[in-house]
Motif scaffolding. Structure first.
Motif, mmCIF file in Angstrom:
data_model
loop_
_atom_site.group_PDB
_atom_site.id
_atom_site.type_symbol
_atom_site.label_atom_id
_atom_site.label_comp_id
_atom_site.label_asym_id
_atom_site.label_seq_id
_atom_site.Cartn_x
_atom_site.Cartn_y
_atom_site.Cartn_z
ATOM 1 N N GLU A 1 -2.451 -1.978 2.879
ATOM 2 C CA GLU A 1 -3.007 -2.153 4.227
ATOM 3 C C GLU A 1 -1.963 -1.828 5.287
ATOM 4 N N VAL A 2 -0.733 -2.275 5.058
ATOM 5 C CA VAL A 2 0.336 -1.967 6.016
ATOM 6 C C VAL A 2 0.503 -0.456 6.127
ATOM 7 N N ALA A 3 0.501 0.204 4.980
ATOM 8 C CA ALA A 3 0.675 1.662 4.995
ATOM 9 C C ALA A 3 -0.483 2.354 5.708
ATOM 10 N N ARG A 4 -1.693 1.798 5.538
ATOM 11 C CA ARG A 4 -2.863 2.389 6.189
ATOM 12 C C ARG A 4 -2.827 2.172 7.701
ATOM 13 N N LEU A 5 -2.410 0.972 8.112
ATOM 14 C CA LEU A 5 -2.450 0.636 9.547
ATOM 15 C C LEU A 5 -1.288 1.230 10.344
ATOM 16 N N LYS A 6 -0.171 1.467 9.660
ATOM 17 C CA LYS A 6 1.043 1.874 10.385
ATOM 18 C C LYS A 6 0.841 3.105 11.275
#
Lengths: 323, 280
Positions: free
Chosen positions: B10-15
């Motif tokens: 999720e972090v990678a998607r949102l960044k």
């Protein structure tokens, strides 16, 4: 019959609450005075007691409205007026379907004195786009106004009395939002009154008739939008409009009528409260401020005399010029 | 696609979304010639997590009855919400350039009548929590069909109405209300602790019968996601105190009161965009 319009409101609220479950009620530790307590007792899950925190009450009401409820948020008129900034942004600008109910309007509340008297509320509420203002003249009209406001989509302010007021509405009366009611016809003057003083204006008109002055009396229950058409019609028919209200002289009914008639050339004189209120019985205060029947008759008499002798105008305007 | 994404996924998607939201903020405020970059940038991770991870919503339908509500009480920070809506495809990206211009839906402070996605007009500070509480109480009356999230500015909690609402929420205990405080420590006139100190902040909210959780770095997506995942399951009212940096992502704006409410010049905007691209 005589009844406080707040009492009629409380009764109507219980009735409409039974048929419309979107109705919720908020109060700020005045439920016994604003007459929301019967609703609270009957529908406790739809009643929110927020404590002495009217700003939050107005905001929570707006949130409930934005989520589809029909909130009635009640307090004394003066305390709601004091939360103008919340009413301005959270309610009016949002077009939140909140019904603000200000009870204890005007000097008619009597003994509690100025700090509890709503004398600026109509002036403030009238400034806000989207927000309508209704002030019933008796219990019959108050009940009908509540029923109307449930159906009215959008923010509204309902102004009610602490004291009992005599019925002025005819049998079988139907409330027509935005339409002033002609309670008495006349040809020398039109008295446009609103709220608790409408009954006194009718008594004053009786007295004036005995002196040969035929005064029409209009009950202006909707202060915003003001019924410019009917006020202009009766102003033209009689030649002058006298406004009478238990509210500060700045910004209330008198101002609304003056604004509406400003391009007609019809003379308008405004009669209302020109100073802070004070303690005393409601009757004594009405006598002092000329809002009882004799006081209204005296102002009307002077107005008619001034109209008949225009050169003397400016010397005999009648009422105190405090405000 | 199968299974729930891990937090790091999720972090990678949102960044990259957060990076583009920051870029939108700089571009739209520069184009407008006025606005509040500092408090938009500090809330980028919080608003991105809400819009792209937390909020239950139906694309294209801002008035769906069961949507989760999000009220941005700190109305001056609304450019970060406009940026999120553009990234979500609810606003054309080109429309962001109309911010603060005559006839635009993108008012300087949010206007729900023009743009229903923003849920409520705010910007007269201190009013949003009452609105969110009202929505949460309505949700409860309707069987807890949706949750209500509210972003508070730190400075606006100096307003008495916030504590009236805090007390009322403490009384009514709406389980579906989650409030995030963007504690960026800087307000218009200077540092919050000098203007009117809020500390001890967590203690205050706890004493008003709220569940309190501090987010040690509110500009760390993983921490924000973790806190919103936990509080979003109910058990509120929740106060998430997110320690953020005003002007985050643009070195010359970070921690500076001067950038509370000032638009960058085109040259400053260029530098800001370069920094955001480099670090985002």
């Amino acid at each position: 019959m005589a009844e406080a319009t707040r009492a009629a409101f409380g009764r109507a609220l219980v009735r409409v609450g039974g048929t419309e479950d979107r109705i919720v009620v908020l109060d700020a530790d005045l439920a016994s005075s604003t007459c929301t307590k019967p609703f609270a007792d009957k529908y406790p899950e739809r009643f929110f007691e927020v404590g002495i925190a009217e700003g939050n009450m107005v905001g929570v009401a707006a949130g409930l409205a934005l989520a589809g409820k029909i909130p009635f948020a009640a307090s004394f008129a003066c305390f709601l007026a004091g939360r103008f900034e919340q009413i301005r942004v959270s309610v009016a600008y949002n077009r939140a379907n909140v019904k603000l109910v200000g009870t204890h309007a005007g000097i008619g509340i009597g003994e509690d004195g100025y700090s509890q008297m709503g004398l600026e509320d109509v002036a403030l509420m009238r400034t806000l786009p989207n927000l309508v203002v209704v002030q019933p003249a008796d219990g019959i009209e108050a009940e009908a106004a509540v029923e109307h406001l449930v159906r009215h989509e959008g923010p509204a302010y309902l102004r009610l009395t602490r004291q009992k007021v005599a019925d002025v509405s005819p049998a079988g009366y139907r409330f027509e939002f935005g339409r002033a009611v002609v309670l008495r016809e006349g040809r020398h003057l039109a008295i446009a009154a609103s709220g608790a003083v409408v009954g006194h204006a009718l008594v004053a008109a009786d007295a004036l008739a005995g002196e040969g002055i035929e005064a029409a009396v209009l009950n202006v229950h909707t202060l915003k939008p003001i019924d410019a058409a009917r006020l202009t019609e009766w102003g033209a028919r009689t030649g002058a409009v006298l406004t009478v209200e238990d509210h500060g002289i700045v910004g209330g009914l008198g101002s609304a009528v003056s604004e509406a008639l400003s391009e007609t050339g019809i003379p308008v004189r405004c009669h209302g409260v020109r100073d802070f209120g004070e303690s005393g019985t409601g009757d004594a205060l009405y006598a002092k401020h000329g809002l009882d029947a004799p006081g209204i008759a005296a102002v009307a008499r002077r107005f008619v005399a001034d109209l008949a002798h225009p050169r003397e105008r400016g010397h005999a305007t009648g009422t105190r010029r405090g405000a | 696609m199968s299974g729930t994404p891990t937090r790091s996924e999720e972090v990678a998607r949102l960044k990259p979304i957060v990076r583009r939201m920051r870029e939108h903020v700089i571009r739209m405020i520069t184009a407008a010639g006025s606005g509040h970059p500092g408090g938009s940038l500090s809330a980028a991770e919080i608003v991105a997590t809400l819009f792209f991870h937390t909020l239950r919503r139906r694309p294209g339908d801002p008035t769906w009855a069961d949507r989760d509500r999000f009220v941005i009480s700190k109305g001056h920070g609304v450019p970060i919400v406009y940026a999120a809506l553009a990234e979500a495809g609810e606003l054309p990206v080109e429309e962001l350039a109309s911010l603060r211009k005559l006839g635009s839906r993108l008012q300087g402070h949010p206007d729900r009548v023009l743009l229903p996605w923003v849920e409520a007009a705010t910007g007269s500070l201190g009013q949003g929590l009452s609105l969110a509480l009202g929505m949460a109480l309505a949700s409860r009356l309707d069987g807890d069909r949706y949750r209500v999230f509210c972003l508070l500015g730190d400075g606006e909690t100096q307003a008495g109405q916030v504590w009236e609402a805090a007390m009322a929420a403490g009384k009514y205990q709406p389980a579906n209300l989650v409030v995030i405080l963007d504690y960026n420590k800087v307000q218009l006139d200077g540092p919050v602790h000098e203007i009117m100190d809020l500390e001890p902040l967590a203690t205050k909210w706890r004493s008003f019968n709220w569940k309190v959780r501090e987010i040690a770095d509110g500009n760390d997506l993983g921490l924000v996601i973790e806190a919103l995942d936990e509080s979003g399951r109910g058990g509120g009212p929740w106060m998430l105190i997110a320690h953020t940096v005003k002007g985050k992502g643009v070195s010359f704006m970070e921690g500076k009161a001067a950038w509370h409410g000032k638009a960058p010049t085109p040259e400053e905007a260029k530098r800001a965009l370069e920094e955001i691209a480099a670090h985002g």
